[in-house]
Design a protein around this motif. Structure first.
Motif, PDB file in Angstrom:
ATOM      1  N   GLU A  90     -31.752   7.987  30.290  1.00  0.00           N
ATOM      2  CA  GLU A  90     -31.873   9.286  30.971  1.00  0.00           C
ATOM      3  C   GLU A  90     -32.907  10.132  30.230  1.00  0.00           C
ATOM      4  OE1 GLU A  90     -30.663  10.843  33.809  1.00  0.00           O
ATOM      5  OE2 GLU A  90     -32.083  12.340  33.065  1.00  0.00           O
ATOM      6  N   ASN A 170     -29.941   4.125  46.911  1.00  0.00           N
ATOM      7  CA  ASN A 170     -30.822   5.011  47.695  1.00  0.00           C
ATOM      8  C   ASN A 170     -32.018   4.342  48.376  1.00  0.00           C
ATOM      9  OD1 ASN A 170     -30.303   6.882  44.837  1.00  0.00           O
ATOM     10  ND2 ASN A 170     -29.357   7.456  46.777  1.00  0.00           N
ATOM     11  N   GLU A 199     -24.044   9.674  49.267  1.00  0.00           N
ATOM     12  CA  GLU A 199     -22.862  10.226  48.601  1.00  0.00           C
ATOM     13  C   GLU A 199     -22.438  11.565  49.225  1.00  0.00           C
ATOM     14  OE1 GLU A 199     -25.560   9.115  47.063  1.00  0.00           O
ATOM     15  OE2 GLU A 199     -26.416  10.563  45.691  1.00  0.00           O
TER      16      GLU A 199
HETATM   17  C1  LIG Z   1     -33.505  10.498  39.805  1.00  0.00           C
HETATM   18  C2  LIG Z   1     -32.107  10.917  39.913  1.00  0.00           C
HETATM   19  C3  LIG Z   1     -31.178  10.390  38.869  1.00  0.00           C
HETATM   20  C4  LIG Z   1     -31.516  10.651  37.448  1.00  0.00           C
HETATM   21  O1  LIG Z   1     -32.602   9.862  37.001  1.00  0.00           O
HETATM   22  C5  LIG Z   1     -33.265  10.559  35.949  1.00  0.00           C
HETATM   23  N1  LIG Z   1     -34.609   9.968  35.830  1.00  0.00           N
HETATM   24  C6  LIG Z   1     -35.570   9.988  36.759  1.00  0.00           C
HETATM   25  N2  LIG Z   1     -36.644   9.284  36.341  1.00  0.00           N
HETATM   26  C7  LIG Z   1     -36.351   8.834  35.104  1.00  0.00           C
HETATM   27  C8  LIG Z   1     -37.073   8.038  34.160  1.00  0.00           C
HETATM   28  N3  LIG Z   1     -38.311   7.596  34.415  1.00  0.00           N
HETATM   29  N4  LIG Z   1     -36.477   7.729  32.988  1.00  0.00           N
HETATM   30  C9  LIG Z   1     -35.218   8.169  32.742  1.00  0.00           C
HETATM   31  N5  LIG Z   1     -34.492   8.912  33.594  1.00  0.00           N
HETATM   32  C10 LIG Z   1     -35.055   9.251  34.765  1.00  0.00           C
HETATM   33  C11 LIG Z   1     -33.200  12.005  36.374  1.00  0.00           C
HETATM   34  O2  LIG Z   1     -33.341  12.857  35.270  1.00  0.00           O
HETATM   35  C12 LIG Z   1     -31.811  12.092  37.010  1.00  0.00           C
HETATM   36  O3  LIG Z   1     -30.853  12.422  36.033  1.00  0.00           O
HETATM   37  N6  LIG Z   1     -31.565  10.532  41.233  1.00  0.00           N
HETATM   38  C13 LIG Z   1     -32.025  11.098  42.354  1.00  0.00           C
HETATM   39  O4  LIG Z   1     -33.024  11.816  42.362  1.00  0.00           O
HETATM   40  C14 LIG Z   1     -31.208  10.946  43.597  1.00  0.00           C
HETATM   41  C15 LIG Z   1     -31.451  11.809  44.681  1.00  0.00           C
HETATM   42  C16 LIG Z   1     -30.670  11.768  45.834  1.00  0.00           C
HETATM   43  C17 LIG Z   1     -30.939  12.697  46.973  1.00  0.00           C
HETATM   44  C18 LIG Z   1     -30.607  12.333  48.268  1.00  0.00           C
HETATM   45  C19 LIG Z   1     -30.835  13.195  49.336  1.00  0.00           C
HETATM   46  C20 LIG Z   1     -31.416  14.432  49.098  1.00  0.00           C
HETATM   47  F1  LIG Z   1     -31.632  15.274  50.124  1.00  0.00           F
HETATM   48  C21 LIG Z   1     -31.774  14.792  47.797  1.00  0.00           C
HETATM   49  C22 LIG Z   1     -31.542  13.924  46.740  1.00  0.00           C
HETATM   50  C23 LIG Z   1     -29.599  10.848  45.935  1.00  0.00           C
HETATM   51  C24 LIG Z   1     -29.371   9.980  44.862  1.00  0.00           C
HETATM   52  O5  LIG Z   1     -28.346   9.084  44.913  1.00  0.00           O
HETATM   53  C25 LIG Z   1     -30.166   9.998  43.712  1.00  0.00           C
HETATM   54  O6  LIG Z   1     -29.911   9.071  42.742  1.00  0.00           O
END
Ligand SMILES: C[C@H](C[C@H]1O[C@@H](n2cnc3c(N)ncnc32)[C@H](O)[C@@H]1O)NC(=O)c1cc(-c2ccc(F)cc2)cc(O)c1O
Ligand SMILES: [Mg+2]
Length: 214
Positions: A90, A170, A199
């Protein structure tokens, strides 16, 4: 300083879940995020698919890309056999801090290693710095446009072996079209799509399982 949504989720868990009981942590996050504030956890419907695919794989070494608050981390860690290794990455320090507390409250601190950093930097370090040989199971749930480059990076770093399972959240909403096209057409994966729902919403979503052919 005003609380963040993720801190409110953590507080709800600390006040309502049972310490050391992963299922009560999972249920309380689902309760809060379905009744009070939506959050991007994999959730209980896709979570059940994740549970089943994970049980089938029965992995020794697991990697999660995108810990967020640790909901899927708890779902995965609670099903791992003794001695299995589980690393989760993360890059947002505030999210990582919440995740660590949720994982610890669930009693799973000793089963999971939360790595703060960017997946593109951490993946190349897994062999030498983190002493990982091969990954049996990878849960991909970070920025959707990073699914493809990071899957290709896992291949390049020699971290996937015949039978390694890459399970991506997703793939419909928000969607990961380049990733889907790649795993389904490059010839190196056997793919299965698991239709479900976003979700806590009625929107369609799906998980994609891509098993590396070696
Ligand atoms: C991206 C996030 C999840 C996490 O990933 C970490 N992250 C990112 N890139 C990196 C990296 N390169 N390295 C390490 N960590 C990293 C970040 O900080 C978040 O904590 N997840 C989502 O954006 C996500 C969005 C939706 C969603 C669906 C409908 C909508 F209208 C709006 C949003 C649903 C989901 O189920 C998701 O999973
Ligand atoms: Mg997700």
């Amino acid at each position: 300083m005003s609380e963040t949504k993720e801190q409110r989720v953590l507080q709800f868990v600390l006040q309502n879940a049972i310490r050391g009981d992963p299922k009560s942590v999972i249920d309380n996050i689902d309760k809060y995020c379905s009744q009070r504030e939506w959050a991007m956890n994999v959730g209980d419907q896709k979570g059940l698919i994740l549970d089943n695919v994970l049980k089938e794989s029965n992995p020794n070494t697991v990697l999660e890309l995108g810990t967020y608050c640790g909901y899927s981390t708890v779902r995965i860690a609670r099903l791992l056999k003794p001695g299995a290794r589980f690393l989760t990455v993360e890059f947002n320090p505030a999210f990582a801090a919440v995740a660590k507390q949720i994982i610890e409250f669930a009693g799973l601190k000793d089963k999971v290693q939360v790595i703060e950093g960017n997946t593109q930097d951490i993946i190349p370090q897994l062999k030498k710095k983190y002493e990982v040989d091969k990954l049996d199971f990878v849960f991909v749930d970070h920025w959707k446009d990073k699914y493809l480059p990071d899957t290709q990076l896992l291949e390049k770093c020699g971290l996937l072996a015949k039978g390694s399972v890459v399970l991506a959240d997703n793939v419909i909403t928000p969607g990961a079209p380049e990733f889907l096209k790649y795993v389904r057409t490059c010839g190196r994966y056997d793919c299965t799509n698991y239709p479900s729902f976003l979700e806590y919403m009625d929107e369609r979503d799906a998980l994609e399982k891509a098993v590396f052919r070696g």
